[in-house]
Design a protein around this motif. Structure first.
Motif, PDB file in Angstrom:
ATOM      1  N   MET A 200      55.453  21.232  71.474  1.00 37.10           N
ATOM      2  CA  MET A 200      54.548  21.502  72.592  1.00 37.10           C
ATOM      3  C   MET A 200      55.206  21.113  73.914  1.00 37.10           C
ATOM      4  O   MET A 200      55.053  21.815  74.918  1.00 37.10           O
ATOM      5  N   GLY A 201      55.937  20.010  73.931  1.00 38.85           N
ATOM      6  CA  GLY A 201      56.652  19.598  75.136  1.00 38.85           C
ATOM      7  C   GLY A 201      57.693  20.621  75.547  1.00 38.85           C
ATOM      8  O   GLY A 201      57.832  20.939  76.733  1.00 38.85           O
TER       9      GLY A 201
ATOM     10  N   ARG B 209      48.753  15.200  78.161  1.00 33.63           N
ATOM     11  CA  ARG B 209      48.230  13.943  78.707  1.00 33.63           C
ATOM     12  C   ARG B 209      48.494  12.776  77.767  1.00 33.63           C
ATOM     13  O   ARG B 209      48.596  11.638  78.198  1.00 33.63           O
ATOM     14  N   LEU B 210      48.599  13.064  76.468  1.00 32.76           N
ATOM     15  CA  LEU B 210      48.916  11.992  75.516  1.00 32.76           C
ATOM     16  C   LEU B 210      50.299  11.417  75.799  1.00 32.76           C
ATOM     17  O   LEU B 210      50.568  10.258  75.494  1.00 32.76           O
ATOM     18  N   ALA B 211      51.179  12.217  76.377  1.00 32.01           N
ATOM     19  CA  ALA B 211      52.526  11.764  76.712  1.00 32.01           C
ATOM     20  C   ALA B 211      52.576  11.161  78.113  1.00 32.01           C
ATOM     21  O   ALA B 211      53.649  10.846  78.618  1.00 32.01           O
ATOM     22  N   GLY B 212      51.424  11.036  78.769  1.00 36.57           N
ATOM     23  CA  GLY B 212      51.377  10.442  80.098  1.00 36.57           C
ATOM     24  C   GLY B 212      51.636  11.424  81.228  1.00 36.57           C
ATOM     25  O   GLY B 212      51.837  11.018  82.367  1.00 36.57           O
TER      26      GLY B 212
END
Length: 198
Positions: free
Chosen positions: A34-35, A164-167
């Protein structure tokens, strides 16, 4: 223990271990993919923005573009929204007499040597607003032979909200800039006004 059943037991045990290992690795793999997709999408969106902006900037350098900036900007918006439908775009144009002056401060005589335009110190009022400015540009498309800094800022929600989970922020904001010189459709106006710092 029967020697014939040992390979079957080992196979079952290793199959279970493989499933457990895959279950541990899968979330990390999904996040990485996804990134990568998010990063690729953002780069593609910026490339589309830069291409549309370059074409619009070239159209803006013509004398016929005077008063047509809204139409030119709308064309950029339409082209970008083919890829990023929810994009919000903001535009700005600043004109300078030459490329060397782009984003530079107005000249002033620093009589006390402190590097600040203090009250009473004379300055060149390049943008004719009566104030000393850290950016000498004049808002708008400028005149003949002026160098125009064309800036477009695009904001849009991330393609993958799980970023958002990765900041990472939920909204991507990118800025594209280009500087082009207007066509020589008439004589360039010279800025010779002098003011006094306040």
């Amino acid at each position: 223990m029967n020697a014939r059943r040992l390979p079957q037991r080992l196979w079952r045990a290793s199959a279970g271990a493989t499933a457990a290992e895959f279950g541990l690795v899968l979330p990390v793999l999904v996040m990485v993919l996804m990134g990568l997709f998010d990063m690729g999408y953002n780069m593609w969106a910026l490339t589309i923005l830069q291409g549309a902006m370059q074409q619009a900037a070239r159209s803006s350098t013509l004398e016929s573009a005077n008063g047509q900036t809204g139409t030119i900007d709308a064309n950029v918006t339409a082209r970008v929204r083919q890829l990023v439908p929810s994009a919000t775009l903001t535009y700005s144009r600043k004109a300078y007499t030459n490329f060397a002056n782009v984003s530079s401060a107005e000249d002033f005589t620093d009589t006390n040597g402190n590097g600040v335009c203090d009250a009473g110190e004379p300055f060149e009022d390049a943008n004719s607003n009566g104030l000393w400015d850290s950016d000498r540009g004049v808002n708008g498309t400028g005149g003949a032979r002026d160098a125009v800094l064309y800036t477009v800022t695009m904001a849009y929600p991330r393609l993958f909200p799980m970023a958002r989970l990765a900041g990472l922020p939920a909204t991507v904001s990118v800025t594209a800039k280009t500087v082009l010189r207007n066509q020589p459709f008439k004589l360039q106006e010279a800025s010779t006004k002098v003011g006094s710092c306040k």
